[in-house]
Design a protein around this motif. Structure first.
Motif, PDB file in Angstrom:
ATOM      1  N   VAL A  34       8.592  -6.888   0.612  1.00 11.54           N
ATOM      2  CA  VAL A  34       8.223  -5.840   1.446  1.00 11.54           C
ATOM      3  C   VAL A  34       9.246  -4.954   2.232  1.00 11.54           C
ATOM      4  N   ALA A  35      10.267  -5.841   2.644  1.00 15.45           N
ATOM      5  CA  ALA A  35      11.528  -5.485   3.433  1.00 15.45           C
ATOM      6  C   ALA A  35      12.344  -4.650   2.370  1.00 15.45           C
ATOM      7  N   SER A  36      12.345  -4.941   0.953  1.00 16.65           N
ATOM      8  CA  SER A  36      13.128  -4.154   0.240  1.00 16.65           C
ATOM      9  C   SER A  36      12.344  -3.140  -0.519  1.00 16.65           C
ATOM     10  N   GLY A  37      11.282  -2.997  -0.091  1.00 16.46           N
ATOM     11  CA  GLY A  37      10.517  -1.749  -0.569  1.00 16.46           C
ATOM     12  C   GLY A  37       9.583  -1.918  -1.732  1.00 16.46           C
ATOM     13  N   GLU A  38       9.598  -3.256  -2.459  1.00 14.68           N
ATOM     14  CA  GLU A  38       9.338  -3.464  -3.631  1.00 14.68           C
ATOM     15  C   GLU A  38       7.612  -3.373  -3.551  1.00 14.68           C
ATOM     16  N   TRP A  39       7.169  -4.314  -2.518  1.00 14.48           N
ATOM     17  CA  TRP A  39       5.460  -4.608  -2.496  1.00 14.48           C
ATOM     18  C   TRP A  39       5.036  -4.003  -1.161  1.00 14.48           C
ATOM     19  N   ARG A  40       3.707  -3.882  -1.167  1.00 15.39           N
ATOM     20  CA  ARG A  40       3.396  -3.156   0.129  1.00 15.39           C
ATOM     21  C   ARG A  40       2.009  -4.007   0.604  1.00 15.39           C
ATOM     22  N   ASP A  41       1.222  -4.696  -0.186  1.00 16.50           N
ATOM     23  CA  ASP A  41       0.011  -5.265   0.322  1.00 16.50           C
ATOM     24  C   ASP A  41      -0.309  -6.665  -0.509  1.00 16.50           C
ATOM     25  N   TYR A  42      -1.193  -7.342   0.275  1.00 15.10           N
ATOM     26  CA  TYR A  42      -1.457  -8.669  -0.486  1.00 15.10           C
ATOM     27  C   TYR A  42      -2.903  -8.767  -0.259  1.00 15.10           C
ATOM     28  N   ALA A  43      -3.512  -9.920  -1.126  1.00 17.34           N
ATOM     29  CA  ALA A  43      -4.802 -10.399  -0.789  1.00 17.34           C
ATOM     30  C   ALA A  43      -4.952 -11.592  -0.959  1.00 17.34           C
ATOM     31  N   ILE A  44      -5.792 -12.549  -0.333  1.00 18.71           N
ATOM     32  CA  ILE A  44      -5.878 -14.085  -0.792  1.00 18.71           C
ATOM     33  C   ILE A  44      -7.392 -14.030  -1.185  1.00 18.71           C
ATOM     34  N   ASP A  45      -7.866 -14.573  -2.338  1.00 17.69           N
ATOM     35  CA  ASP A  45      -9.174 -14.624  -2.883  1.00 17.69           C
ATOM     36  C   ASP A  45      -9.404 -16.178  -3.122  1.00 17.69           C
ATOM     37  N   PHE A  46     -10.705 -16.619  -2.754  1.00 20.98           N
ATOM     38  CA  PHE A  46     -11.255 -17.918  -2.938  1.00 20.98           C
ATOM     39  C   PHE A  46     -12.312 -17.941  -4.012  1.00 20.98           C
ATOM     40  N   ARG A  47     -11.946 -18.420  -5.199  1.00 19.52           N
ATOM     41  CA  ARG A  47     -13.008 -18.352  -6.170  1.00 19.52           C
ATOM     42  C   ARG A  47     -13.439 -19.711  -6.525  1.00 19.52           C
ATOM     43  N   PRO A  48     -14.641 -19.743  -7.077  1.00 18.99           N
ATOM     44  CA  PRO A  48     -14.860 -21.469  -7.431  1.00 18.99           C
ATOM     45  C   PRO A  48     -13.687 -22.163  -8.040  1.00 18.99           C
ATOM     46  N   GLY A  49     -13.237 -23.291  -7.784  1.00 16.06           N
ATOM     47  CA  GLY A  49     -12.168 -24.006  -8.394  1.00 16.06           C
ATOM     48  C   GLY A  49     -10.729 -23.257  -8.566  1.00 16.06           C
ATOM     49  N   MET A  50     -10.712 -22.112  -7.687  1.00 14.45           N
ATOM     50  CA  MET A  50      -9.281 -21.503  -7.725  1.00 14.45           C
ATOM     51  C   MET A  50      -9.049 -20.684  -6.347  1.00 14.45           C
ATOM     52  N   ALA A  51      -7.646 -20.589  -6.194  1.00 16.55           N
ATOM     53  CA  ALA A  51      -7.311 -19.648  -4.814  1.00 16.55           C
ATOM     54  C   ALA A  51      -6.402 -18.855  -5.752  1.00 16.55           C
ATOM     55  N   ILE A  52      -6.301 -17.448  -4.980  1.00 19.20           N
ATOM     56  CA  ILE A  52      -5.442 -16.580  -5.719  1.00 19.20           C
ATOM     57  C   ILE A  52      -4.823 -15.859  -4.417  1.00 19.20           C
ATOM     58  N   PHE A  53      -3.279 -15.533  -4.569  1.00 13.49           N
ATOM     59  CA  PHE A  53      -2.610 -14.909  -3.826  1.00 13.49           C
ATOM     60  C   PHE A  53      -2.283 -13.630  -4.584  1.00 13.49           C
ATOM     61  N   SER A  54      -2.892 -12.432  -4.504  1.00 13.39           N
ATOM     62  CA  SER A  54      -2.506 -11.037  -5.197  1.00 13.39           C
ATOM     63  C   SER A  54      -1.571 -10.244  -4.320  1.00 13.39           C
ATOM     64  N   ILE A  55      -0.556  -9.786  -5.085  1.00  7.28           N
ATOM     65  CA  ILE A  55       0.452  -8.702  -4.694  1.00  7.28           C
ATOM     66  C   ILE A  55       0.330  -7.448  -5.210  1.00  7.28           C
ATOM     67  N   PHE A  56       0.470  -6.484  -4.377  1.00 10.00           N
ATOM     68  CA  PHE A  56       0.033  -5.104  -4.688  1.00 10.00           C
ATOM     69  C   PHE A  56       1.379  -4.175  -4.392  1.00 10.00           C
ATOM     70  N   ARG A  57       1.413  -3.216  -5.081  1.00 11.19           N
ATOM     71  CA  ARG A  57       2.619  -2.059  -4.799  1.00 11.19           C
ATOM     72  C   ARG A  57       1.819  -1.108  -3.919  1.00 11.19           C
ATOM     73  N   HIS A  58       0.722  -0.701  -4.395  1.00 12.09           N
ATOM     74  CA  HIS A  58      -0.257   0.330  -3.475  1.00 12.09           C
ATOM     75  C   HIS A  58      -1.492  -0.307  -3.288  1.00 12.09           C
ATOM     76  N   THR A  59      -2.124  -0.146  -2.251  1.00 15.95           N
ATOM     77  CA  THR A  59      -3.486  -0.927  -1.963  1.00 15.95           C
ATOM     78  C   THR A  59      -4.541  -0.596  -2.856  1.00 15.95           C
ATOM     79  N   ALA A  60      -4.477   0.741  -3.300  1.00 16.40           N
ATOM     80  CA  ALA A  60      -5.796   1.092  -4.212  1.00 16.40           C
ATOM     81  C   ALA A  60      -5.188   0.750  -5.612  1.00 16.40           C
ATOM     82  N   GLU A  61      -4.418   0.204  -5.962  1.00 16.60           N
ATOM     83  CA  GLU A  61      -4.086  -0.429  -7.249  1.00 16.60           C
ATOM     84  C   GLU A  61      -4.663  -1.556  -7.793  1.00 16.60           C
TER      85      GLU A  61
END
Length: 110
Positions: A34-61
């Motif tokens: 984020v400090a270098s300007g590459e990424w702007r947002d993240y999300a953490i999802d919990f699905r059955p049997g899986m945890a996911i850390f997602s990284i976004f450049r723009h929130t709507a993408e």
């Protein structure tokens, strides 16, 4: 009450989540990008049997990268890094799969 749940099925499901150390490592990597300007947002999802850390450049993408943790044969589980549908890395430790994001140092001559 139209939904019936079997208690045996409920106990068999194992909740997968990132522990404090893993989350700290993921957020550290995220903050550097984020400090270098590459990424702007993240999300953490919990699905059955899986945890996911997602990284976004723009929130709507769609996410640029997704780091998934699933139950595995190791103590922490198995980890994977995806870029869309393409799997970039797979390993038994978070540090192993996060090496995908290591930058190569380049010598800049003036």
């Amino acid at each position: 009450m139209t939904n019936l749940y079997r208690l045996a099925d409920r106990r068999a499901r194992r909740i997968v989540s990132f522990d404090r150390r893993e989350l700290s490592r993921l957020l550290n990597l995220y903050s550097l990008r984020v400090a270098s300007g590459e990424w702007r947002d993240y999300a953490i999802d919990f699905r059955p049997g899986m945890a996911i850390f997602s990284i976004f450049r723009h929130t709507a993408e769609q996410p640029l990268f997704a780091i998934a943790k699933v139950p595995g044969h190791g103590p922490g589980g198995a980890y994977m890094v995806y870029n869309g549908p393409r799997k970039l890395a797979h390993g038994d430790s978070l540090e192993d799969v996060l090496r995908v994001f290591d930058r190569k140092l380049r010598l800049l001559l003036a």
